[in-house]
Motif scaffolding. Sequence first.
Motif: not given
Length: 355
Positions: A42, A46, A168, A172, A176
Motif C-alpha cells: 500500500s 500511495v 489501508l 490511510r 496517520k
Amino acid sequence: MSKGKKILLYSALFILATYFLFLGLAQAKGFLIPLTAAIILSLLMVPLSQKMEKRFMNRASASLVSTFIIFLVSVGFVALVSFQVKSIVDKWPDIKETMTPKIERLRSFVLEHTPVEKGDLEQSGESSSIPMMGSGSSSRGEQAANFFSQVMSFFADYLLTFIYIFFLLNYRHRFKEFLLKLFPDEKKKDVKTVIEKSASVTQHYLVGKLFLIGLLAVLYSVGLGISGVDNFILISVLAAVLSLVPYVGNIIGFGLALAFGYLTSGESGVLIGIIITFAIAQFVESYVLEPYVVGDQVDLHPFFVILAVIVGNMVWGVAGMILSIPILAMINVVLLNVGPLQAFGFLFSKEDSSD
C-alpha cells in the motif's frame, strides 16, 4: 542490588523478551504476513493513488483501482510460474532420459573417487520421496489432504492481502492521525517526519527494485536466449523476481536456470552460457544497477541485511526473507530520528560518521 547483578538481570530479561517476541511473530505469521505485505504494498501505491485522487477519482475509487493493479500484476506472475511448472512437467520424460547417463557417470565418479559406498547411495535414493507419491494409499491420502489445506490457506491469505491493501489506502489518513494522536503536541512534528520518511524509503526501495527487476530480466533474456535455453523469457523473469530476496535469491535464480535450462538439453554449451550470463548479470547488478537504480535509499549495512534475511527466513520463511529489508529500513528510520535510539540507527546504517 549491585551494578553487576543489574546488568545480568537486564541482559536476561532482554534475551527472554527477544525470544518470546520472535516466538510470537512466528506463531502469528498467518495473520502478520498478509498484513505486513499489505502495508508495504500500500505504501508503494500511495503516490499513484494520490495522483488519481487529485485528478478524476474519489479516494475509495482510487484505492480500489490501485489494489486491482497490484492484483493483476500478482495474477500475471502466478500464471507465469504455473506455465513454467507445467512446461517442466510436460518435458519431464525427456529431461529424465537426457540426464540419466550424466547421473550414472556422476554416480560412478563418486563411487571411484570418494569413500561413499554403493549401499549409501541406494539408501539415499530410497529415502528421497516426491510429494504426493507416497508408498501407501493412506500416506498419499494424508499428503493430499495436507496439500489441499496448504493451498486453501495460501489463497485465503492471498485474498486477505488485497482486502487489507484497499482499506489501508482508503483510510490511510485516519491511521496517520491515529499515530499522531498517540504523542503530545510538541512531538507531533517529529512523529510526522518519521512517518513520511518511513513511507518514502519504502516507496523508493520498492520502485527501484521493480526497475532493477525489469533490467535484470532483459539481461537474463538476452544471455539465456543466446545460450539456447528453452523458455528463456519465463526463466529470466523468474530469476529477476527472485532478486527481491537479497543474496539468496540470486543463487536460487541461478539454480532454476540450471535446472530448467541445462536439464532440458543436457548440452555443455548451454551450461557454459548460463554460467557466463549470470556472472555478467551479477557484476552489472552489483556495480552498476544497484548503486544507480536503487542507490542509497535503503541505508543499511550489508551485515545487518544478511542477518535480517536469515531471521526473516527463520520466523516467516520465504515471505520473511522478502519483507525483511523494507521492514528493517523502516525500523532504521525510526531509530535514526529518536534521540535515545540513534546509536542503534548508526549501527544498522552503512554510513561512517568517523570523519
